[in-house]
Design an enzyme around this catalytic site. Sequence first.
Site, PDB file in Angstrom:
ATOM      1  N   PHE A   1      41.355  34.921  44.750  1.00  0.00           N
ATOM      2  CA  PHE A   1      42.087  36.068  44.223  1.00  0.00           C
ATOM      3  C   PHE A   1      42.429  35.842  42.762  1.00  0.00           C
ATOM      4  O   PHE A   1      42.442  34.711  42.264  1.00  0.00           O
ATOM      5  CB  PHE A   1      43.367  36.321  45.034  1.00  0.00           C
ATOM      6  CG  PHE A   1      44.385  35.218  44.949  1.00  0.00           C
ATOM      7  CD1 PHE A   1      45.400  35.251  43.997  1.00  0.00           C
ATOM      8  CD2 PHE A   1      44.341  34.141  45.817  1.00  0.00           C
ATOM      9  CE1 PHE A   1      46.342  34.237  43.911  1.00  0.00           C
ATOM     10  CE2 PHE A   1      45.290  33.123  45.753  1.00  0.00           C
ATOM     11  CZ  PHE A   1      46.289  33.170  44.793  1.00  0.00           C
ATOM     12  N   CYS A   2      42.697  36.951  42.061  1.00  0.00           N
ATOM     13  CA  CYS A   2      43.138  36.916  40.665  1.00  0.00           C
ATOM     14  C   CYS A   2      43.982  38.163  40.424  1.00  0.00           C
ATOM     15  O   CYS A   2      44.309  38.889  41.361  1.00  0.00           O
ATOM     16  CB  CYS A   2      41.953  36.826  39.705  1.00  0.00           C
ATOM     17  SG  CYS A   2      40.777  38.191  39.856  1.00  0.00           S
ATOM     18  N   THR A   3      44.320  38.445  39.185  1.00  0.00           N
ATOM     19  CA  THR A   3      45.263  39.531  38.897  1.00  0.00           C
ATOM     20  C   THR A   3      44.737  40.893  39.324  1.00  0.00           C
ATOM     21  O   THR A   3      45.384  41.618  40.068  1.00  0.00           O
ATOM     22  CB  THR A   3      45.599  39.558  37.401  1.00  0.00           C
ATOM     23  OG1 THR A   3      46.038  38.264  36.992  1.00  0.00           O
ATOM     24  CG2 THR A   3      46.685  40.589  37.108  1.00  0.00           C
TER      25      THR A   3
END
Length: 305
Positions: A174-176
Site C-alpha cells: 500500500f501507499c498514499t
Amino acid sequence: MFTVAALYHFTPFSDPAALQAPLAKTCCSAGVTGTLLLAPEGINGTIAGTRDGIDAALAHIRSLPGCADLEWKESTAVEQPFGRMKVRLKREIVTMGQPQVDPRAGTGHYVDAKDWNDLISAPDVAVIDTRNDYEVAIGTFNGAIDPETKSFGEFPEWWQQNKQRFHNKRIAMFCTGGIRCEKSTNYLLGEGVEDVFHLKGGILKYLEDVPAEDSKWRGECFVFDGRVSVGHGLEEGPHQLCHACRRPILPEDRARPEFEEGVSCHHCAAETSEADKARFRERQKQIRLSRERGESHLGQSVKPD
C-alpha cells in the site's frame, strides 16, 4: 473551502513538453494551484482550487492523449494547501529508477478498501508499506513492514536484500494514493512473485471509505500539500511541516529546543551545518518580509525540470 484532487494516470505521452504550457495556462486561469508532473509514462500530481476551477483543470487533463478514463480522489481543505501552480517535466511520474518497470504491462491484484482488512489479517500475507520513512512514522496499518526507505527509488534494493523473508507469503502493498504500488507490484511480478496485491486507491481511499471503528489504520496519513496529514474521513490532521527538512511535526514539537521556524526541528537539527542554518534563516527572513508587504514569497510559476 477548497477542493483537493489527487490524480495519476499511466499513459504514453510522445511529447510531454508540448503538453506543459497549455496545462499550466488552464490551471492558472482557473485559479488552481498545486503540482503536476508530466513524463513519457503519464501524469501525476495534486491540485487544489474552487469546485469550478478543479472541474476545468480535470476536463483539460482528461482531454490529454489516453486520459479519458482518468480517475482521481477528492478531499477538502480549509485553507489553500499550495502556494503556487507548478507543471514540471520528469523522466518518471514517480521515481523508481527501474526502466523495465511498466505498470501498463501488469500490476498486482487490486483490493478494494472494504476487502483490505480481511486480506491483511490473513496469516499467510505479508503487508509492506512502500512509502518513505517519514511518512510511515506518523501512521501505518497494524503489522505492516516498514522498509525504512528515504525515497521510493530505494525500494528495489531493499527488496533484493529482504526477499528471502517472504518465501511462501502473499504480498500486500500500500501507499498514499496507489501510484507507488502500481510500480512496486509490477516490479515484484518481474521478480517472479505471483501473489501480489495492492490497496486500490491507496490509504486515502481506505480512510475515506472505512469507518474509524472498523479500521486497522493507526495514526495519520502524510500528504504532500499544506494540510500535511489527514485522518479518517480525510479530515485534516494535527501535523505541521518543518520547512527546513519537509518532515511532519506535531504542534508540541515547536516547543522543543531544536525547533527554529524554517531552520530546523528535532528531526533535522543535527543533519545540517551552521552554514545551512544561516542560509535557511535568510530565506525565512525574506518570507517574513514578503508577508509583511502583503506579497506571496512564492508566485505562480511553471517550471520545467
